[in-house]
Design a protein around this motif. Structure first.
Motif, mmCIF file in Angstrom:
data_model
loop_
_atom_site.group_PDB
_atom_site.id
_atom_site.type_symbol
_atom_site.label_atom_id
_atom_site.label_comp_id
_atom_site.label_asym_id
_atom_site.label_seq_id
_atom_site.Cartn_x
_atom_site.Cartn_y
_atom_site.Cartn_z
ATOM 1 N N GLY A 234 0.815 -1.202 0.000
ATOM 2 C CA GLY A 234 0.000 0.000 0.000
ATOM 3 C C GLY A 234 0.855 1.260 0.000
ATOM 4 N N LEU A 235 1.928 1.258 0.786
ATOM 5 C CA LEU A 235 2.832 2.413 0.813
ATOM 6 C C LEU A 235 3.556 2.571 -0.518
ATOM 7 C CD1 LEU A 235 4.358 2.214 4.416
ATOM 8 C CD2 LEU A 235 2.302 3.391 3.630
ATOM 9 N N LEU A 236 3.967 1.452 -1.122
ATOM 10 C CA LEU A 236 4.623 1.529 -2.431
ATOM 11 C C LEU A 236 3.683 2.135 -3.474
ATOM 12 C CD1 LEU A 236 6.527 -1.901 -2.634
ATOM 13 C CD2 LEU A 236 7.547 0.380 -2.423
ATOM 14 N N ALA A 237 2.404 1.753 -3.412
ATOM 15 C CA ALA A 237 1.436 2.286 -4.369
ATOM 16 C C ALA A 237 1.293 3.796 -4.210
ATOM 17 C CB ALA A 237 0.088 1.599 -4.183
ATOM 18 N N LEU A 238 1.310 4.289 -2.982
ATOM 19 C CA LEU A 238 1.218 5.732 -2.751
ATOM 20 C C LEU A 238 2.494 6.445 -3.182
ATOM 21 C CD1 LEU A 238 -0.534 5.689 0.743
ATOM 22 C CD2 LEU A 238 -1.568 6.333 -1.444
ATOM 23 N N LEU A 239 3.640 5.808 -2.930
ATOM 24 C CA LEU A 239 4.919 6.428 -3.301
ATOM 25 C C LEU A 239 5.103 6.472 -4.812
ATOM 26 C CD1 LEU A 239 7.294 4.954 -0.577
ATOM 27 C CD2 LEU A 239 6.585 7.334 -0.836
ATOM 28 N N GLU A 240 4.428 5.594 -5.542
ATOM 29 C CA GLU A 240 4.548 5.633 -6.994
ATOM 30 C C GLU A 240 3.973 6.939 -7.556
ATOM 31 O OE1 GLU A 240 4.281 2.393 -10.555
ATOM 32 O OE2 GLU A 240 2.489 2.649 -9.334
ATOM 33 N N GLN A 241 3.129 7.595 -6.778
ATOM 34 C CA GLN A 241 2.542 8.859 -7.213
ATOM 35 C C GLN A 241 3.465 10.049 -6.942
ATOM 36 O OE1 GLN A 241 -1.322 9.096 -5.299
ATOM 37 N NE2 GLN A 241 -1.626 6.902 -5.600
ATOM 38 N N GLY A 242 4.556 9.801 -6.225
ATOM 39 C CA GLY A 242 5.510 10.863 -5.945
ATOM 40 C C GLY A 242 6.056 10.732 -4.537
ATOM 41 N N PRO A 243 7.142 11.448 -4.231
ATOM 42 C CA PRO A 243 7.744 11.374 -2.896
ATOM 43 C C PRO A 243 6.754 11.764 -1.798
ATOM 44 C CG PRO A 243 9.216 12.470 -4.438
ATOM 45 C CD PRO A 243 7.902 12.330 -5.138
ATOM 46 N N ARG A 244 6.834 11.066 -0.684
ATOM 47 C CA ARG A 244 5.966 11.325 0.466
ATOM 48 C C ARG A 244 6.791 11.170 1.739
ATOM 49 N NH1 ARG A 244 3.008 11.833 -3.492
ATOM 50 N NH2 ARG A 244 0.789 11.266 -3.681
ATOM 51 N N TYR A 245 6.327 11.789 2.821
ATOM 52 C CA TYR A 245 6.919 11.545 4.140
ATOM 53 C C TYR A 245 5.955 10.689 4.959
ATOM 54 C CZ TYR A 245 4.132 15.727 5.379
ATOM 55 O OH TYR A 245 3.125 16.649 5.546
ATOM 56 N N ASP B 54 15.379 -3.246 1.893
ATOM 57 C CA ASP B 54 15.199 -4.192 0.786
ATOM 58 C C ASP B 54 15.378 -3.540 -0.579
ATOM 59 O OD1 ASP B 54 14.637 -6.075 2.724
ATOM 60 O OD2 ASP B 54 12.463 -5.893 2.522
ATOM 61 N N GLY B 55 15.734 -2.268 -0.598
ATOM 62 C CA GLY B 55 15.981 -1.582 -1.864
ATOM 63 C C GLY B 55 14.732 -1.163 -2.605
ATOM 64 N N MET B 56 13.575 -1.163 -1.915
ATOM 65 C CA MET B 56 12.317 -0.803 -2.568
ATOM 66 C C MET B 56 12.064 0.702 -2.576
ATOM 67 S SD MET B 56 11.117 -3.804 -3.398
ATOM 68 C CE MET B 56 11.357 -5.512 -2.918
ATOM 69 N N VAL B 57 12.597 1.393 -1.577
ATOM 70 C CA VAL B 57 12.458 2.850 -1.511
ATOM 71 C C VAL B 57 13.805 3.465 -1.163
ATOM 72 C CG1 VAL B 57 10.052 2.653 -0.725
ATOM 73 C CG2 VAL B 57 11.871 3.002 0.954
ATOM 74 N N THR B 58 13.923 4.749 -1.425
ATOM 75 C CA THR B 58 15.124 5.494 -1.061
ATOM 76 C C THR B 58 14.697 6.805 -0.421
ATOM 77 O OG1 THR B 58 15.213 6.556 -3.240
ATOM 78 C CG2 THR B 58 16.476 4.518 -2.947
ATOM 79 N N ALA C 135 11.517 14.099 6.220
ATOM 80 C CA ALA C 135 12.277 13.213 5.341
ATOM 81 C C ALA C 135 11.343 12.606 4.305
ATOM 82 C CB ALA C 135 12.944 12.113 6.157
ATOM 83 N N LEU C 136 11.685 12.785 3.040
ATOM 84 C CA LEU C 136 10.863 12.275 1.948
ATOM 85 C C LEU C 136 11.387 10.923 1.467
ATOM 86 C CD1 LEU C 136 10.490 15.570 -0.115
ATOM 87 C CD2 LEU C 136 8.721 14.474 1.294
ATOM 88 N N TYR C 137 10.468 10.068 1.051
ATOM 89 C CA TYR C 137 10.822 8.754 0.518
ATOM 90 C C TYR C 137 10.307 8.647 -0.909
ATOM 91 C CZ TYR C 137 11.973 7.350 5.285
ATOM 92 O OH TYR C 137 12.544 7.258 6.528
ATOM 93 N N SER C 138 11.082 7.974 -1.760
ATOM 94 C CA SER C 138 10.693 7.738 -3.150
ATOM 95 C C SER C 138 10.784 6.252 -3.442
ATOM 96 C CB SER C 138 11.609 8.505 -4.111
ATOM 97 O OG SER C 138 11.452 9.897 -3.972
ATOM 98 N N ILE C 139 9.936 5.792 -4.351
ATOM 99 C CA ILE C 139 9.968 4.393 -4.764
ATOM 100 C C ILE C 139 11.132 4.182 -5.733
ATOM 101 C CG2 ILE C 139 8.380 4.729 -6.714
ATOM 102 C CD1 ILE C 139 7.165 1.977 -6.009
ATOM 103 N N SER C 140 11.792 3.041 -5.626
ATOM 104 C CA SER C 140 12.906 2.705 -6.519
ATOM 105 C C SER C 140 12.403 1.844 -7.674
ATOM 106 C CB SER C 140 13.993 1.951 -5.748
ATOM 107 O OG SER C 140 13.505 0.677 -5.354
#
Length: 203
Positions: free
Chosen positions: A6-17, A50-54, A64-69
């Protein structure tokens, strides 16, 4: 429930904290499965491991913002494309309760079923009211549509549970009638039957 996907799906729309992800997750699901910020950041840490986000810097407020890899996008696509596994169903408290109540001394299983049915029907009515509210709002709103899908699934689950409870009550009545008319088992050697373990559920 897959919080990480669910978090990955939201991060695909752009960086989020973190707290932003929590708010958007609950908005999308109508807070049916509420998250706390600790869960979000713990999941983000594991996704980062696990290398899924940075981590992608900070916003103007210092969050701190996170982005999907790329690996995260691959994982997300796989999640969307793979059916949810039903071969190992999760434990259901109600099913376990009724299974344990069968033959338990001092337990009126019919009363247990009737009490649960009342609760389930009340929940179904509450979900139906929520659905009506959702339909009265903007049907084109993305979060509104997502919440509508969730609340309709809850309605269908409650309807199925109510039907199953009716079935359980009917089956128990039939078993009681059969037991009352069944002749007493013969005593003596070789008459006892030992029940073996049930085979595991297979789909």
């Amino acid at each position: 429930m897959s919080i990480r996907h669910g978090l990955l799906a939201l991060l695909e729309q752009g960086p989020r904290y973190g707290s932003q992800l929590r708010t958007e997750f609950e908005s999308r699901t109508g807070a049916t499965w509420p998250l706390n910020v600790g869960q979000v950041y713990t999941t983000l840490s594991r996704l980062e491991r696990d290398g899924m986000v940075t981590q992608d810097g900070k916003d103007d407020a210092g969050h701190a913002l996170y982005s999907i890899s790329d690996d995260g996008r691959t994982e997300l696509r796989s999640w969307f494309e793979t059916p949810v596994d039903r071969s190992s169903p999760p434990r259901d408290e109600l099913a376990i309760k009724l299974a344990m109540a069968v033959g338990a001394p001092g337990v009126d299983i019919t009363a247990v079923i009737q009490s649960q049915r009342s609760h389930t029907l009340k929940a179904m009515q509450d979900y139906t009211r929520l659905k009506a509210q959702a339909l009265a709002e903007d049907p084109a709103d993305r979060d509104g549509v997502a919440w509508l899908l969730v609340v309709e699934q809850l309605i269908f689950q409650a309807e199925a549970e109510a039907r199953w409870l009716d079935h359980c009550e009917t089956r128990l009545v039939r078993l009681a009638v059969a037991a009352a008319t069944e002749p007493a088992p013969a005593t003596g050697r070789g008459s006892a039957r030992t029940a073996g373990p049930r085979p595991p559920l297979r789909r």
